[in-house]
Design a protein around this motif. Structure first.
Motif, PDB file in Angstrom:
ATOM      1  N   GLU A 189       0.831  -1.217   0.000  1.00  0.00           N
ATOM      2  CA  GLU A 189       0.000   0.000   0.000  1.00  0.00           C
ATOM      3  C   GLU A 189       0.859   1.259   0.000  1.00  0.00           C
ATOM      4  N   ASN A 190       2.070   1.124   0.518  1.00  0.00           N
ATOM      5  CA  ASN A 190       3.001   2.261   0.546  1.00  0.00           C
ATOM      6  C   ASN A 190       3.234   2.781  -0.878  1.00  0.00           C
ATOM      7  N   VAL A 191       3.457   1.858  -1.801  1.00  0.00           N
ATOM      8  CA  VAL A 191       3.671   2.242  -3.208  1.00  0.00           C
ATOM      9  C   VAL A 191       2.399   2.900  -3.760  1.00  0.00           C
ATOM     10  N   MET A 192       1.265   2.303  -3.456  1.00  0.00           N
ATOM     11  CA  MET A 192      -0.008   2.834  -3.983  1.00  0.00           C
ATOM     12  C   MET A 192      -0.245   4.259  -3.462  1.00  0.00           C
ATOM     13  N   LYS A 193      -0.023   4.455  -2.153  1.00  0.00           N
ATOM     14  CA  LYS A 193      -0.272   5.777  -1.563  1.00  0.00           C
ATOM     15  C   LYS A 193       0.726   6.805  -2.113  1.00  0.00           C
ATOM     16  N   THR A 194       1.964   6.379  -2.342  1.00  0.00           N
ATOM     17  CA  THR A 194       2.974   7.279  -2.898  1.00  0.00           C
ATOM     18  C   THR A 194       2.549   7.734  -4.295  1.00  0.00           C
ATOM     19  N   ILE A 195       2.045   6.796  -5.082  1.00  0.00           N
ATOM     20  CA  ILE A 195       1.585   7.151  -6.438  1.00  0.00           C
ATOM     21  C   ILE A 195       0.387   8.102  -6.343  1.00  0.00           C
ATOM     22  N   ALA A 196      -0.509   7.843  -5.409  1.00  0.00           N
ATOM     23  CA  ALA A 196      -1.700   8.700  -5.265  1.00  0.00           C
ATOM     24  C   ALA A 196      -1.308  10.122  -4.871  1.00  0.00           C
ATOM     25  N   ARG A 197      -0.208  10.265  -4.129  1.00  0.00           N
ATOM     26  CA  ARG A 197       0.220  11.590  -3.646  1.00  0.00           C
ATOM     27  C   ARG A 197       0.960  12.413  -4.699  1.00  0.00           C
ATOM     28  N   HIS A 198       1.563  11.776  -5.724  1.00  0.00           N
ATOM     29  CA  HIS A 198       2.438  12.503  -6.657  1.00  0.00           C
ATOM     30  C   HIS A 198       1.887  12.507  -8.080  1.00  0.00           C
ATOM     31  N   PRO A 199       1.404  13.656  -8.573  1.00  0.00           N
ATOM     32  CA  PRO A 199       0.821  13.718  -9.921  1.00  0.00           C
ATOM     33  C   PRO A 199       1.811  13.311 -11.016  1.00  0.00           C
ATOM     34  N   ASN A 200       3.119  13.432 -10.759  1.00  0.00           N
ATOM     35  CA  ASN A 200       4.076  13.077 -11.829  1.00  0.00           C
ATOM     36  C   ASN A 200       4.463  11.593 -11.797  1.00  0.00           C
ATOM     37  N   ILE A 201       3.825  10.805 -10.915  1.00  0.00           N
ATOM     38  CA  ILE A 201       4.019   9.354 -10.971  1.00  0.00           C
ATOM     39  C   ILE A 201       2.742   8.761 -11.567  1.00  0.00           C
ATOM     40  N   CYS A 202       2.885   8.093 -12.697  1.00  0.00           N
ATOM     41  CA  CYS A 202       1.710   7.558 -13.397  1.00  0.00           C
ATOM     42  C   CYS A 202       0.995   6.512 -12.546  1.00  0.00           C
ATOM     43  N   SER A 203      -0.344   6.637 -12.448  1.00  0.00           N
ATOM     44  CA  SER A 203      -1.089   5.614 -11.691  1.00  0.00           C
ATOM     45  C   SER A 203      -1.293   4.421 -12.619  1.00  0.00           C
ATOM     46  N   TYR A 204      -0.210   3.690 -12.776  1.00  0.00           N
ATOM     47  CA  TYR A 204      -0.120   2.603 -13.740  1.00  0.00           C
ATOM     48  C   TYR A 204       0.537   1.423 -13.046  1.00  0.00           C
ATOM     49  N   PHE A 205      -0.143   0.282 -13.034  1.00  0.00           N
ATOM     50  CA  PHE A 205       0.368  -0.882 -12.310  1.00  0.00           C
ATOM     51  C   PHE A 205       0.569  -2.044 -13.282  1.00  0.00           C
ATOM     52  N   ASP A 206       1.835  -2.304 -13.613  1.00  0.00           N
ATOM     53  CA  ASP A 206       2.170  -3.484 -14.420  1.00  0.00           C
ATOM     54  C   ASP A 206       2.599  -4.578 -13.449  1.00  0.00           C
ATOM     55  N   ILE A 207       1.736  -5.562 -13.244  1.00  0.00           N
ATOM     56  CA  ILE A 207       2.000  -6.642 -12.283  1.00  0.00           C
ATOM     57  C   ILE A 207       1.685  -7.981 -12.962  1.00  0.00           C
ATOM     58  N   PRO A 208       2.688  -8.654 -13.534  1.00  0.00           N
ATOM     59  CA  PRO A 208       2.427  -9.964 -14.161  1.00  0.00           C
ATOM     60  C   PRO A 208       1.933 -10.965 -13.123  1.00  0.00           C
ATOM     61  N   ILE A 209       0.724 -11.519 -13.291  1.00  0.00           N
ATOM     62  CA  ILE A 209       0.185 -12.503 -12.342  1.00  0.00           C
ATOM     63  C   ILE A 209       0.369 -13.923 -12.875  1.00  0.00           C
ATOM     64  N   GLN A 210       0.544 -14.086 -14.150  1.00  0.00           N
ATOM     65  CA  GLN A 210       0.815 -15.357 -14.834  1.00  0.00           C
ATOM     66  C   GLN A 210      -0.363 -16.331 -14.867  1.00  0.00           C
ATOM     67  N   HIS A 211      -1.175 -16.395 -13.788  1.00  0.00           N
ATOM     68  CA  HIS A 211      -2.362 -17.252 -13.816  1.00  0.00           C
ATOM     69  C   HIS A 211      -3.279 -16.842 -12.662  1.00  0.00           C
ATOM     70  N   ALA A 212      -4.445 -17.520 -12.514  1.00  0.00           N
ATOM     71  CA  ALA A 212      -5.353 -17.178 -11.407  1.00  0.00           C
ATOM     72  C   ALA A 212      -5.877 -18.425 -10.704  1.00  0.00           C
ATOM     73  N   SER A 213      -5.543 -19.597 -11.242  1.00  0.00           N
ATOM     74  CA  SER A 213      -5.959 -20.843 -10.587  1.00  0.00           C
ATOM     75  C   SER A 213      -4.948 -21.178  -9.500  1.00  0.00           C
ATOM     76  N   ASN A 214      -5.440 -21.383  -8.273  1.00  0.00           N
ATOM     77  CA  ASN A 214      -4.511 -21.659  -7.153  1.00  0.00           C
ATOM     78  C   ASN A 214      -3.647 -22.885  -7.446  1.00  0.00           C
ATOM     79  N   ARG A 215      -4.249 -23.872  -8.097  1.00  0.00           N
ATOM     80  CA  ARG A 215      -3.515 -25.120  -8.391  1.00  0.00           C
ATOM     81  C   ARG A 215      -2.317 -24.814  -9.297  1.00  0.00           C
TER      82      ARG A 215
END
Ligand code: SF4
Length: 440
Positions: free
Chosen positions: A243-269
């Motif tokens: 959340e620290n990263v998220m709040k930092t992005i929310a506070r600074h207009p020059n940091i793009c609110s853009y989240f590239d997070i490769p999840i690779q899959h969604a099945s727990n197995r």
């Protein structure tokens, strides 16, 4: 002496290529875009998946022709391909003079000078953890005037079963913040308007430093360089983004609110078989927290289909989750098997046809989601970073929710805009992946 460099693979590889160019220009080489003119040709390669391996070999064979039909006297292959296949590669590519591993980029000028004429191939493949970060006194030859990637760490200490990178790049090493800030200031002074932070796992930044730091602290320091730039990070990891990263992005207009997070899959197995230590519920919580903290956050992710053991049920869990989150941008790869990967030993391999079919189904679903997401931008106004001219009265740029090279673009109707400017643009039309608009 003239040099031509072909850079393949990811943004992190591009930084390595630009760093090699810096070393070579510093020692007197001229860069040419024309391989036939070059006295030396370098190919910085990728070997992450089989398609990348094939592309690397095709490019090497293509450029090797200039040893016969051009000025080329020295052919050097660098990066992840020689790092993965080592001396075995030298035997299969006799036309190549030098092989440079990922731990030896800073040796490139030295090796070309020390060995102008030779009768045997030279392989320089030191331990990848010897790789040095871009040095502050070596000019970084940026391949774009408006945007630049900044490497903040090297290597990876995770053990995803389908991934060769930890073996090619060593364990995670964060780059000292002062070096990153120094390079960023130089890039901004040179006119660059967007800095995209890259690493194998950017959200793990600083955890190995003494005293420890983190991505939120680094982003805050970088945001103080100038208000008139964009900062962005790629290659986050679901386990280390907080959340620290998220709040930092929310506070600074020059940091793009853009989240590239490769999840690779969604099945727990499947996530378990991949060695990814998070669950479907963890992912739901993550995207919930991002959207609660930053309602207009742009989301990008990457998915693998056809992983060993993936059933129709696993795949439908994945399809449903992608439909549920409605990502702005999605990359889908089919699993690429190789006997030097832990996942190679897993039972129940998925046939290529099924893996490709699942990739198509996901991309078709995403095309509909992307078109619908883009429609929501109509009649809204965003700053667009102008990067090139398409025609007499159309320029091409990107909004904060469009990352360089991997996402859609925005066409801006105008006869006179300046490259590198942020232009307030009202979106008039939307397409599957792109947008168009007019300056306000
Ligand atoms: S986190 Fe990324 S780079 Fe590291 S092992 Fe997993 S897939 Fe590879």
């Amino acid at each position: 002496m003239k040099l031509h460099l072909a850079s393949l693979g990811c943004a992190r590889n591009l930084v390595d290529s630009e760093t090699m160019l810096g070393h070579l220009v510093k020692s007197g080489w001229d860069i040419t875009q024309e391989p036939s003119e070059a006295d030396a040709i370098i190919i910085n390669t990728c070997s992450f998946i089989s398609d990348a391996i094939n592309e690397s070999i095709d490019t090497i064979l293509e450029l090797a022709k200039f040893k016969k039909n051009g000025n080329c006297k020295q052919l050097l292959v660098a990066g992840c391909l020689p790092e993965r296949f080592r001396e075995e590669l030298a035997e299969t590519l006799p036309e190549v003079d030098f092989f440079l591993g990922t731990g030896a980029y800073d040796q490139v000028a030295h090796i070309l000078e020390r060995h102008p004429a030779r009768n045997k191939q030279i392989c320089l493949l030191p331990n990848p953890e010897k790789a040095s970060f871009p040095e502050t006194d070596v000019p970084r030859i940026s391949t774009s005037d408006t945007t630049a990637y900044v490497k903040i760490a090297e290597g990876c200490s995770r053990h995803c079963t389908y991934c060769i990178i930890p073996r090619l790049r060593g364990k995670h090493r964060s780059r000292p913040a002062n070096d990153i800030l120094h390079e960023a200031r130089l890039l901004v002074q040179s006119g660059v308007k967007e800095l995209t932070l890259v690493a194998q796992d950017t959200t793990y930044y600083g955890k190995d430093l003494f005293p420890p730091s983190n991505l939120a602290v680094l982003l805050t320091q970088l945001s103080e360089i100038s208000e008139d730039i964009w900062l962005r990070f790629l290659y986050g990891h679901p386990e280390s983004i907080d959340e620290n990263v998220m709040k930092t992005i929310a506070r600074h207009p020059n940091i793009c609110s853009y989240f590239d997070i490769p999840i690779q899959h969604a099945s727990n197995r499947i996530l378990k078989k991949m060695g990814r230590n998070y669950s479907l519920d963890d992912l739901r919580k993550l995207y919930d927290t991002i959207r609660t903290t930053i309602p207009d956050a742009a989301l990008r992710t990457t998915i693998i289909t056809g992983f060993p053991g993936e059933t129709e049920k696993d795949f439908s869990i994945l399809m449903d989750f992608i439909q549920e989150i409605r990502f702005d941008h999605l990359g889908v790869f089919t699993y690429s098997d190789s006997n030097d990967l832990p996942s190679h030993k897993l039972p129940l391999p998925v046939d290529e046809h099924t893996a490709n079919q699942r990739q198509d189904l996901l991309m078709n679903q995403q095309a509909v989601i992307s078109a619908a997401n883009n429609q929501e931008h109509i009649d809204k106004t965003y700053p667009v970073l102008i990067e090139s001219r398409e025609s007499d009265n159309v320029f091409i740029g990107r909004t904060f929710f469009q990352a360089p090279e991997v996402d859609g673009i925005t066409f801006v109707s105008s006869r006179n805009l300046k490259l590198g400017d942020f232009v307030q643009t009202r979106i008039k039309n939307s397409f599957e992946y792109d947008l168009s608009g007019e300056p306000v």
